[in-house]
Write a protein that holds these residues in place. Structure first.
Motif, short mmCIF file in Angstrom:
data_model
loop_
_atom_site.label_atom_id
_atom_site.label_comp_id
_atom_site.label_asym_id
_atom_site.label_seq_id
_atom_site.Cartn_x
_atom_site.Cartn_y
_atom_site.Cartn_z
N LYS A 189 -0.21 5.45 3.48
CA LYS A 189 -0.32 6.23 4.71
C LYS A 189 1.02 6.68 5.29
O LYS A 189 1.08 7.69 5.98
CB LYS A 189 -1.19 5.50 5.75
N ASP A 230 -9.69 3.99 -3.17
CA ASP A 230 -9.16 4.74 -2.02
C ASP A 230 -7.85 4.09 -1.61
O ASP A 230 -7.83 2.95 -1.16
CB ASP A 230 -10.18 4.68 -0.88
N CYS A 231 -6.76 4.80 -1.78
CA CYS A 231 -5.49 4.18 -1.43
C CYS A 231 -4.73 5.02 -0.40
O CYS A 231 -3.52 4.98 -0.32
CB CYS A 231 -4.65 3.89 -2.66
N SER A 232 -5.50 5.80 0.38
CA SER A 232 -4.82 6.60 1.41
C SER A 232 -4.17 5.67 2.45
O SER A 232 -3.14 5.99 3.03
CB SER A 232 -5.82 7.56 2.07
N GLN A 233 -4.79 4.50 2.65
CA GLN A 233 -4.22 3.52 3.58
C GLN A 233 -2.89 2.97 3.03
O GLN A 233 -1.89 2.90 3.75
CB GLN A 233 -5.23 2.37 3.79
#
Lengths: 393, 393
Positions: free
Chosen positions: B344, B338-341
């Motif tokens: 961002k 998960d690399c949405s952070q």
């Protein structure tokens, strides 16, 4: 180097503009004279309507002819060469007619006659072709040589609009002349193909000889939709092949599958290809017309003269013969008359409103279509791709 | 002209073949020596394993270096230039590393250092670029510079087969080396892009500096199918932009809509483009590798020396600065983490198994992807086309 520009239309203005931007290697170029029409008021100090003053000015090294048309362009070019001035021209019509004479007179007078901008506009096509010929025989040339007809076909393809509407848009955009014949009837392509063939085979052939020409004047929005359904895109092509001592050449609408670069040459772009034995296929794509690209090519020729970069020598002594049956194509034909009899030797197959004929020698096809056009002046034809090259979309 | 060929692999053999076909302008060229490996048995009378004998032969005018690799190619090139011999090389790795030194030593010794065949194989790219630079600043270069990776991507696209199967085919066909890294990890593209950028901006930059590189090693058949669904085709590109005093450059997988010529550059072909102010867009397509096309380009350089056609002079005195944020792209990313952070700031949008991020400075994107790869070494990314150019298929 002192330059005289004959004609101050689109290209002439472009040459003046680029030279007068101080940049890189053009700083040694100087426009000394601009020839304008008799009795036209000069806007710039360089302007004159006296061709003799230009010819007799010993300081003029290079004459750039961008008048267009046959005369007086032809006579001015000859006069300039005889006055020991290098000549550069963008005028494909006059070159195609008088290539042999210009070559001979320039040699006799020890000056250059260069014409990069005449074919493919800003594309370094003449230069690329001459360079390939240093090592290889070139045995195929094929090109989208005319930006206006390509714009029309692309626009019809994108929008589904009828030919006449799109032609009018092209005229409003300044892409097409009031008399659009040279562009849509294949005459401009014929000139550019002949210039290319002259160089490739070292042979002088005028475009008004045996060259089969079929233009795009008769294409309809229904034809476009039909080709689209077949997964094909139509382009107006100039094509030449050479086999042994024989060559052929043709200007005709040609269908391509979606995996061909030709099918994706949009707007008024040109795409010109050659095939040589060791180099294989080379394709050149760019702006085939337009003020600055064409002027850029004119200035490339001036710089070649300034930097003493000789172009390929032409002797026109090749013994190649034109053979109208060298290439056989399949064709798709649309006509209201029944011509299955006319084409009976070529396995005619009716497909809806169209007739597909097979393995027709190119010259024969154009002779038969002349007969069809006598009875149905709205008839259209296009050559079909030989086979699907690869399977990618 | 007497020529010595250093190395007799694919390209060296091709140069020998073409010169020994009697044709057109190559009849004045003569291969006097061929350098082969120490203790290898000579098959031809020209063969020797003694580099000093070649260097000290005053009759040798041109040395063609086609050994490949960095050493001893680098030291032989320098030695040949110091012995006042023109040097031609097809070896992009050594040029990209030592362009400035080769240029300096060739100038000091009054001889030429030419390398047309090193980028784009048989495509007259270096020559086309140098020619464009006579008049225009070139503010964009983009190219499918590597035939092997293009073959792999095209084959995956056509067949739906996995990367490793297609890589093995490429190796069997002789397109890819046993160690395929230079081709699939973008190193070969980096070398060719740097050589092009050196010329375009008159600036020496090594490929091992700040250049962001992302290869195609991680692409899967599912990625291919997804791009296909989006109506896009992925290509491994080398791209550079110049704006004012700044430039950037990048090697990365890039998506194209079906109306781009890049999308239809199949098999192991290359397609290299430039953009200049007056010339507009020019694209060159052809065989980027292969024995005879590459050898053809080597011989074009020999003929330029023979005919005294000078190439563009390089000073490497430009003050252009690299800016990693000059270009901002949208990217599509595939990773299991998960690399949405991480992304961002760039409007990340999840689309099925993929993340689309927006307006990311190119340098920043490559820095972020390095972090992603540390956690997920199978991650892949490609830049998205800015907007649909035109509407034709």
């Amino acid at each position: 180097m002192n330059i005289a520009i004959l004609g101050f239309g689109t290209v002439g203005t472009g040459v003046y503009k680029i030279i007068n931007q101080a940049n890189r290697q053009t700083q040694n170029l100087h426009v000394k004279h601009i020839l304008i029409r008799k009795n036209k008021k000069p806007d710039l100090p360089e302007m004159t309507d006296d061709i003799d003053a230009i010819l007799n000015d010993k300081d003029v090294d290079v004459v750039v002819e961008v008048l267009g048309g046959i005369e007086p362009a032809h006579q001015y070019i000859i006069a300039a060469l005889k006055h020991k001035k290098h000549v550069i021209t963008a005028n494909k019509a006059v070159i195609a007619q008088y290539m042999a004479e210009f070559t001979k007179v320039s040699k006799e007078n020890g000056v250059k006659f260069y014409f990069e901008s005449s074919v493919g506009g800003g594309i370094p096509w003449i230069q690329g072709l001459e360079r390939a010929l240093r090592i290889d025989d070139v045995n195929k040339i094929q090109g989208i040589f005319n930006g206006t007809s390509n714009f029309i076909l692309d626009q019809m393809h994108r929008t589904g609009e009828p030919f006449n509407d799109v032609l009018m848009q092209a005229q409003q955009l300044g892409y097409a002349e009031a008399d659009p014949s040279a562009d849509i009837d294949g005459i401009d392509v014929a000139n550019k193909l002949c210039i290319s063939v002259d160089i490739a085979y070292d042979l002088f052939i005028k475009p008004d000889g045996e060259l089969p020409i079929f233009g795009i004047r008769n294409i309809t929005e229904d034809d476009m939709a039909h080709f689209d359904q077949l997964g094909m895109t139509v382009k107006l092509m100039g094509i030449s092949h050479q086999v042994g001592n024989a060559f052929d050449y043709v200007v005709e609408p040609t269908l391509y599958y979606g995996d061909a670069l030709e099918a994706h040459t949009t707007d008024n772009y040109n795409l010109i290809s050659l095939h040589g034995k060791t180099i294989g296929v080379l394709k050149f794509m760019g702006q085939g017309a337009g003020q600055l690209p064409t002027a850029n090519a004119v200035i490339q020729d001036i710089l070649d003269i300034f930097q003493n970069k000789e172009h390929l020598k032409r002797e026109f002594k090749s013994t190649f013969k034109y053979r109208s049956d060298l290439t056989k194509n399949n064709y798709i034909v649309r006509t209201e008359i029944d011509c299955s009899q006319l084409f009976k030797r070529f396995e005619p197959v009716v497909r809806g409103d169209y007739l597909v004929v097979h393995n027709v020698p190119v010259g024969e096809m154009h002779r038969l279509m002349k007969r069809v056009l006598q009875k149905d002046e709205t008839a259209f034809m296009a050559s079909l791709p030989e086979k699907r090259e690869g399977a990618a979309k």
